[in-house]
Design an enzyme around this catalytic site. Structure first.
Site, short mmCIF file in Angstrom:
data_model
loop_
_atom_site.label_atom_id
_atom_site.label_comp_id
_atom_site.label_asym_id
_atom_site.label_seq_id
_atom_site.Cartn_x
_atom_site.Cartn_y
_atom_site.Cartn_z
CB CYS A 6 3.01 8.78 -6.84
SG CYS A 6 4.63 8.89 -5.45
CG HIS A 48 6.91 5.97 -7.71
ND1 HIS A 48 6.03 6.77 -6.74
CD2 HIS A 48 6.52 4.57 -7.75
CE1 HIS A 48 5.21 5.67 -6.29
NE2 HIS A 48 5.71 4.73 -6.38
CG ASN A 89 6.58 4.12 9.28
OD1 ASN A 89 6.66 4.25 10.43
ND2 ASN A 89 6.18 5.92 9.48
N GLY A 95 3.13 1.04 8.66
CA GLY A 95 2.26 2.29 8.98
C GLY A 95 2.38 3.12 8.11
CB THR A 97 0.03 7.45 5.10
OG1 THR A 97 0.46 7.99 5.56
CG2 THR A 97 -0.31 6.82 7.04
CG HIS A 102 8.28 8.54 3.13
ND1 HIS A 102 7.38 8.11 2.83
CD2 HIS A 102 7.51 8.93 4.54
CE1 HIS A 102 6.81 7.77 2.86
NE2 HIS A 102 6.79 8.02 3.89
#
Ligand code: AMP
Length: 116
Positions: A6, A48, A89, A95, A97, A102
């Site tokens: 990550c 995470h 998102n 969307g 990515t 976040h």
């Protein structure tokens, strides 16, 4: 727990550089590498989590911390009074990515609605 593949866990661990705007023991805020507005900061949990879908019943304190960080970022970046947008998102159609939860904090210009 950190995910070794990550990107944002790498930032949390200090393996990848980022321009920090705010940090505390649970939350990090740093400038987006490809800003979409004059102010574009990402607020992430150190832990995470993939998306908002990962928030559990016990995560209310973390959520509260993240929004405290968002308010702090807005004040520091000078957009608290002019206004700003908070976006998270989630998943493919959202969307997303980067698969580490976040919140985008976007400001410094008028935000059109609805987003594309
Ligand atoms: P999203 O597409 O909603 O998952 O948002 C991911 C965001 O992370 C995008 O706005 C990217 O520009 C940003 N981003 C990707 N890599 C980095 C990095 N190394 N440092 C800062 N921001 C990044």
């Amino acid at each position: 727990m950190a995910d070794e593949r990550c990107l944002f866990c790498d930032i949390v661990a200090g393996r990848l550089p980022a321009t920090l705007v705010h940090e505390d023991d649970e939350v990090l805020a740093f400038r987006d590498i490809a800003p979409r507005a004059p102010v574009h900061v990402l607020v992430i949990p150190r832990r995470h989590l993939v998306s908002v879908m990962d928030f559990g019943e016990d995560d209310a304190p973390l959520l509260s911390r993240m929004f405290a960080a968002i308010r702090e970022v807005a004040r520091r970046e000078g957009v608290a009074d002019t206004g700003f947008r908070v976006v998270s998102n989630a998943g493919r159609n959202g969307g997303q990515t980067v698969g580490h939860l976040h919140f985008h904090v976007l400001g410094g210009r008028f935000m059109t609605w609805p987003p594309g």
